[in-house]
Write an enzyme that holds these catalytic residues in place. Structure first.
Site, PDB file in Angstrom:
ATOM      1  N   LYS A 152      35.621  28.247  40.158  1.00  0.00           N
ATOM      2  CA  LYS A 152      35.405  29.699  40.147  1.00  0.00           C
ATOM      3  C   LYS A 152      35.274  30.240  38.728  1.00  0.00           C
ATOM      4  O   LYS A 152      34.397  31.067  38.437  1.00  0.00           O
ATOM      5  CB  LYS A 152      36.545  30.411  40.877  1.00  0.00           C
ATOM      6  CG  LYS A 152      36.402  31.937  40.913  1.00  0.00           C
ATOM      7  CD  LYS A 152      35.075  32.346  41.569  1.00  0.00           C
ATOM      8  CE  LYS A 152      34.812  33.853  41.437  1.00  0.00           C
ATOM      9  NZ  LYS A 152      35.730  34.658  42.234  1.00  0.00           N
TER      10      LYS A 152
ATOM     11  N   CYS B  78      35.126  40.572  36.724  1.00  0.00           N
ATOM     12  CA  CYS B  78      34.950  39.120  36.751  1.00  0.00           C
ATOM     13  C   CYS B  78      34.450  38.582  35.414  1.00  0.00           C
ATOM     14  O   CYS B  78      35.209  38.004  34.638  1.00  0.00           O
ATOM     15  CB  CYS B  78      33.967  38.725  37.866  1.00  0.00           C
ATOM     16  SG  CYS B  78      34.518  39.175  39.517  1.00  0.00           S
TER      17      CYS B  78
ATOM     18  N   TYR C 151      29.895  49.570  36.668  1.00  0.00           N
ATOM     19  CA  TYR C 151      29.455  48.371  35.940  1.00  0.00           C
ATOM     20  C   TYR C 151      28.182  47.763  36.515  1.00  0.00           C
ATOM     21  O   TYR C 151      27.509  47.000  35.833  1.00  0.00           O
ATOM     22  CB  TYR C 151      30.577  47.337  35.879  1.00  0.00           C
ATOM     23  CG  TYR C 151      30.697  46.440  37.097  1.00  0.00           C
ATOM     24  CD1 TYR C 151      30.038  45.209  37.133  1.00  0.00           C
ATOM     25  CD2 TYR C 151      31.471  46.805  38.190  1.00  0.00           C
ATOM     26  CE1 TYR C 151      30.149  44.374  38.231  1.00  0.00           C
ATOM     27  CE2 TYR C 151      31.587  45.983  39.281  1.00  0.00           C
ATOM     28  CZ  TYR C 151      30.922  44.767  39.302  1.00  0.00           C
ATOM     29  OH  TYR C 151      31.041  43.954  40.404  1.00  0.00           O
TER      30      TYR C 151
ATOM     31  N   THR D 294      43.552  39.368  38.923  1.00  0.00           N
ATOM     32  CA  THR D 294      44.194  38.858  37.717  1.00  0.00           C
ATOM     33  C   THR D 294      43.589  39.591  36.526  1.00  0.00           C
ATOM     34  O   THR D 294      42.411  39.411  36.219  1.00  0.00           O
ATOM     35  CB  THR D 294      43.975  37.344  37.560  1.00  0.00           C
ATOM     36  OG1 THR D 294      44.482  36.676  38.713  1.00  0.00           O
ATOM     37  CG2 THR D 294      44.690  36.825  36.314  1.00  0.00           C
TER      38      THR D 294
END
Length: 454
Positions: free
Chosen positions: A235, A289, A349, A113
């Site tokens: 989450k 995330c 990252y 997403t």
């Protein structure tokens, strides 16, 4: 119906017969999305039940998997497991998600997403996959969403859309949100049971059936929660906690010069108290995330999320802070950043992972280039560095470029082998994570959160 799992009339207690049917492969499973989280998940499903079809729109990925090859790099055990499962006929892949939907009883969605340019969660890929699943949905099927999504996505978008596109009604099929809790580089370990699996259904039967399945996959078992929205929030809250905590660490780290202390030392000692768990500061927060999840709550809710917004601002400012410290340290040596040749070490990252999404090295390299610096980039994980400013050079040539400065953004293990005595002249070194040992050299080192040696 043969192979049916979801049945509201079944009652509260899972049956051993259903467990046996799942383990024996009588209940076919489709996994939609075979990326760095989806392929390991599909593989663990396949090793458990022996009847999995994976769907991915990338035809090269599909062809490679059907040849027994994993396209996911640096994931221990995955290459061997995919080859074994494909060879046994337990796992195969298709490029048409609707084909997988027609064959499956359990449908597992695990796709990313992303955010729009305005930081609004983009659910367009999820909607498309939901439509593909709906095209083959049958009474008694279970749909499981593992993708991280804004809370209420399952109840307000996925469930109504599945009903509308499939022609089925509520109670004819199940829906559960069971978030992936997996890190790159340890995916198989995490899926098999590093942490309990969270399961939350749209109704009690969906929660029961999802729990039945994941208790077979995850040796740590499951944690049932009240509903899909609670599971979605679990989450997102995990990621938001880390973002806010890192923002606190970064805020404290920017005080190190004014306080004239090593803030990292103070954090380490503070954390010996059991109620304190401050994270480590650094040059920014990246990945798919942590920088994304706060916006799953900031956008779409009327509640004012001032803390989450502030944390995002602080963490997004750290690349500029890093460059500013470099400019200050160069000025202390009588040099202008506009005339400097700067090597940026580590573009991904986090260490050992190939992912570059939202990496702080992106704004750091571009900011340096905008200031006029001659930027060189080095990362042993990457073949293509097109999204970064500067010229990519191999690590082994680091000593050949007449450098003025080095910025360590991501501390890959390979950088431990750098011989800091081999440079012809002293450098300004900005150590983003305070991991470099420059003792015995004349380099001018500034570590975020530590400052200069005192």
């Amino acid at each position: 119906m043969p192979g049916q799992l979801y049945d509201p009339a079944h009652g509260d207690r899972p049956t051993e017969e259903q467990r046996r049917a799942f383990r024996s492969g009588e209940i076919p499973v489709a996994v939609y999305g075979l990326g760095k989280m989806g392929l390991p998940l599909a593989s663990v499903y396949a090793e458990t039940c022996g009847n999995v079809i994976g769907a991915d729109i990338d035809e090269d990925v599909v062809a490679g998997i059907n040849d027994g090859e994993s396209h996911i790099k640096r994931e221990p055990g995955l290459d061997e497991l995919v080859a074994e499962l494909v060879g046994e006929g337990a796992f195969r892949a298709v490029a048409e998600p609707s084909e997988a939907a027609r064959e499956a009883t359990v449908h597992v969605i695990i796709i990313p997403t992303l955010l729009t340019d305005d930081h609004v969660p983009d659910l367009s890929i999820l909607r498309s996959v939901v439509d593909d699943v709906a095209s083959g949905l049958s009474p008694g099927d279970l749909v499981v969403v593992e993708s991280t999504v804004p809370p209420r996505t399952c109840s307000e978008m996925v469930y109504p859309r599945l009903q509308r596109e499939s022609g089925l009604t509520a109670g004819e099929f199940g829906l559960a949100f069971c978030p992936e809790r997996t890190a790159s580089g340890r995916a198989l370990e995490d899926i098999r049971g590093a942490y309990p699996k969270v399961v939350g259904g749209i109704d009690a039967e969906s929660t029961r059936v999802a729990g039945l399945i994941y208790e077979e996959i995850n040796e740590r078992g499951t944690i049932p929660v009240s509903d899909t929205t609670t599971a979605e929030a679990v989450k997102v809250f995990e990621g938001v906690y880390r973002d806010v905590n890192i923002a606190l660490a970064n805020e404290l780290a920017r005080m190190t010069d004014e306080l004239e202390i090593d803030v990292r030392e103070a954090i380490e000692v503070a954390n010996t108290q059991p109620y304190c768990d401050i994270h480590d500061p650094g040059p920014g927060v990246g990945g798919h995330c942590i920088p994304y999840y706060p916006y799953f709550l900031i956008e779409g809710l009327e509640t004012r999320n001032r803390l989450l917004r502030t944390a995002r601002e602080i963490n997004d400012e750290m690349p500029a802070f890093t460059v500013r410290k470099l400019a200050e340290e160069l000025a202390s040596e009588g040099k202008n950043v506009a005339d400097a040749r700067v090597a940026v070490l580590g573009l991904t990252y986090r260490p050992g992972v190939e992912e570059t999404r939202a990496s702080p090295a992106i704004p750091i390299t571009h900011r340096l280039a905008d200031l006029g610096a001659d930027v060189l980039t080095i990362d042993p994980m990457l073949d293509n560095t097109g999204e970064f400013a500067g010229e990519q050079v191999p690590l082994e040539t680091l000593y050949d470029h007449d450098l003025d400065a080095v910025v360590l953004v991501t501390p890959h293990d390979e950088f431990d082998a750098i011989d800091w005595t081999a440079f012809e002249r002293p450098l300004v070194v900005i150590d983003g994570h305070a991991t470099l040992d420059l003792a015995g050299t004349d380099h001018r080192r500034y570590a975020i959160g530590t400052g200069r040696p005192r």
